[in-house]
Scaffold this motif. Structure first.
Motif, PDB file in Angstrom:
ATOM      1  N   ARG A 150       0.844  -1.208   0.000  1.00  0.00           N
ATOM      2  CA  ARG A 150       0.000   0.000   0.000  1.00  0.00           C
ATOM      3  C   ARG A 150       0.880   1.259   0.000  1.00  0.00           C
ATOM      4  O   ARG A 150       0.561   2.246  -0.680  1.00  0.00           O
ATOM      5  N   HIS A 151       1.978   1.240   0.763  1.00  0.00           N
ATOM      6  CA  HIS A 151       2.924   2.360   0.734  1.00  0.00           C
ATOM      7  C   HIS A 151       3.450   2.570  -0.680  1.00  0.00           C
ATOM      8  O   HIS A 151       3.535   3.704  -1.171  1.00  0.00           O
ATOM      9  N   THR A 152       3.797   1.486  -1.348  1.00  0.00           N
ATOM     10  CA  THR A 152       4.330   1.570  -2.708  1.00  0.00           C
ATOM     11  C   THR A 152       3.298   2.141  -3.666  1.00  0.00           C
ATOM     12  O   THR A 152       3.612   2.987  -4.514  1.00  0.00           O
ATOM     13  N   LYS A 153       2.063   1.698  -3.528  1.00  0.00           N
ATOM     14  CA  LYS A 153       1.000   2.218  -4.386  1.00  0.00           C
ATOM     15  C   LYS A 153       0.768   3.709  -4.139  1.00  0.00           C
ATOM     16  O   LYS A 153       0.528   4.482  -5.084  1.00  0.00           O
ATOM     17  N   ALA A 154       0.825   4.118  -2.879  1.00  0.00           N
ATOM     18  CA  ALA A 154       0.667   5.541  -2.566  1.00  0.00           C
ATOM     19  C   ALA A 154       1.776   6.350  -3.217  1.00  0.00           C
ATOM     20  O   ALA A 154       1.530   7.412  -3.806  1.00  0.00           O
ATOM     21  N   LEU A 155       3.011   5.880  -3.103  1.00  0.00           N
ATOM     22  CA  LEU A 155       4.136   6.554  -3.754  1.00  0.00           C
ATOM     23  C   LEU A 155       3.878   6.712  -5.248  1.00  0.00           C
ATOM     24  O   LEU A 155       4.097   7.789  -5.827  1.00  0.00           O
ATOM     25  N   LEU A 156       3.410   5.646  -5.888  1.00  0.00           N
ATOM     26  CA  LEU A 156       3.189   5.673  -7.331  1.00  0.00           C
ATOM     27  C   LEU A 156       2.101   6.665  -7.720  1.00  0.00           C
ATOM     28  O   LEU A 156       2.229   7.383  -8.722  1.00  0.00           O
ATOM     29  N   HIS A 157       1.037   6.740  -6.938  1.00  0.00           N
ATOM     30  CA  HIS A 157      -0.034   7.692  -7.250  1.00  0.00           C
ATOM     31  C   HIS A 157       0.438   9.127  -7.031  1.00  0.00           C
ATOM     32  O   HIS A 157       0.071  10.024  -7.800  1.00  0.00           O
ATOM     33  N   ILE A 158       1.232   9.346  -6.005  1.00  0.00           N
ATOM     34  CA  ILE A 158       1.809  10.670  -5.786  1.00  0.00           C
ATOM     35  C   ILE A 158       2.708  11.038  -6.964  1.00  0.00           C
ATOM     36  O   ILE A 158       2.649  12.161  -7.498  1.00  0.00           O
ATOM     37  N   ALA A 159       3.533  10.090  -7.400  1.00  0.00           N
ATOM     38  CA  ALA A 159       4.431  10.329  -8.536  1.00  0.00           C
ATOM     39  C   ALA A 159       3.641  10.642  -9.802  1.00  0.00           C
ATOM     40  O   ALA A 159       4.014  11.535 -10.575  1.00  0.00           O
ATOM     41  N   ASP A 185       8.319   6.740 -17.094  1.00  0.00           N
ATOM     42  CA  ASP A 185       8.183   5.284 -17.029  1.00  0.00           C
ATOM     43  C   ASP A 185       9.184   4.683 -16.034  1.00  0.00           C
ATOM     44  O   ASP A 185       8.857   3.750 -15.289  1.00  0.00           O
ATOM     45  N   LEU A 186      10.391   5.209 -16.023  1.00  0.00           N
ATOM     46  CA  LEU A 186      11.413   4.711 -15.100  1.00  0.00           C
ATOM     47  C   LEU A 186      11.092   5.112 -13.664  1.00  0.00           C
ATOM     48  O   LEU A 186      11.387   4.365 -12.724  1.00  0.00           O
ATOM     49  N   ILE A 187      10.481   6.273 -13.484  1.00  0.00           N
ATOM     50  CA  ILE A 187      10.024   6.690 -12.155  1.00  0.00           C
ATOM     51  C   ILE A 187       8.987   5.693 -11.632  1.00  0.00           C
ATOM     52  O   ILE A 187       9.055   5.259 -10.470  1.00  0.00           O
ATOM     53  N   PHE A 188       8.045   5.313 -12.470  1.00  0.00           N
ATOM     54  CA  PHE A 188       7.032   4.346 -12.054  1.00  0.00           C
ATOM     55  C   PHE A 188       7.671   2.991 -11.736  1.00  0.00           C
ATOM     56  O   PHE A 188       7.350   2.353 -10.723  1.00  0.00           O
ATOM     57  N   THR A 189       8.587   2.551 -12.594  1.00  0.00           N
ATOM     58  CA  THR A 189       9.238   1.255 -12.386  1.00  0.00           C
ATOM     59  C   THR A 189      10.083   1.274 -11.116  1.00  0.00           C
ATOM     60  O   THR A 189      10.041   0.337 -10.312  1.00  0.00           O
ATOM     61  N   GLY A 190      10.840   2.355 -10.934  1.00  0.00           N
ATOM     62  CA  GLY A 190      11.643   2.483  -9.725  1.00  0.00           C
ATOM     63  C   GLY A 190      10.792   2.572  -8.482  1.00  0.00           C
ATOM     64  O   GLY A 190      11.136   2.005  -7.434  1.00  0.00           O
TER      65      GLY A 190
END
Length: 214
Positions: free
Chosen positions: A74-83, A102-107
């Protein structure tokens, strides 16, 4: 005995879990076909525990939604939505190419992928960014989907994501701080996703591991 039984139940659930489906939406944001395929392989190769453990092994450093079963995901998903949201702002959208995003999302998906080590440890492994970055590098050596430049950017994003918290218990620097803008961007998203006073509304997308069993 009860603790052992609970651990076995957790492992059985993870062994049946569809890892790609967990990040199906976020992987779908990736435009470049080769980067998207690499992200799929990277997610599939993450340790099983990643999908069930809490974001904070002590409960001190992350908001309530990132604790408990599935908290790290869930933390990872939150990071991705913020990004995703921040990347649409003019100050960033003019700075980064589509491949950079794309690399930001993958990272972002993989930044904490080895948080408890390659062999599961009860507590967060202090050099987990190094282990995750090395995992990404070794994976690309096998599949060759990323260009050398893309691999270096992704490696830098992951290994530097802890920012100023880059030392071991003896205050020795064991990881680099972000140097490139793209590295600082992911560190910022990770920082925001870890603030206790910032709550994230997942709505119907709230992640529970049991919802993703095959």
């Amino acid at each position: 005995m009860l603790r052992q039984k609970q651990q076995m139940q957790m492992l059985r659930a993870v062994n049946q879990l569809n890892k790609l489906k967990v990040f199906e939406k976020e992987i779908g944001w990736i435009k470049n076909d080769k980067i998207r395929e690499f992200a799929k392989l990277a997610v599939e190769g993450l340790p099983d525990y990643f999908f069930t453990v809490a974001a904070s092994s002590t409960g001190k450093y992350h908001p309530e939604y990132a604790l408990g079963n599935g908290g790290l995901t869930r933390h990872t998903k939150a990071l991705l939505h913020i990004a995703k949201d921040l990347s649409t702002l003019e100050m960033f959208s003019k700075k980064y190419s589509d491949d950079d995003i794309d690399l930001i999302f993958t990272g972002g998906m993989c930044h904490d992928g080895i948080k408890h080590g390659t062999e599961y440890s009860k507590y967060t492994v202090v050099d987990h960014p190094v282990q995750a970055a090395n995992y990404i590098r070794e994976l690309n050596k096998k599949v060759g989907l990323l260009t050398e430049e893309q691999e270096e950017k992704l490696y830098g994003i992951i290994i530097s994501h802890m920012g100023q918290w880059n030392t071991d218990r003896y205050k020795n620097e064991i990881m680099p701080k972000p140097k490139k803008s793209i590295e600082s961007f992911v560190h910022l998203c990770d920082y925001l996703a870890s603030r206790k006073y910032l709550l994230f509304d997942f709505g119907a997308d709230y992640y529970n591991p049991e919802d993703y069993e095959n």
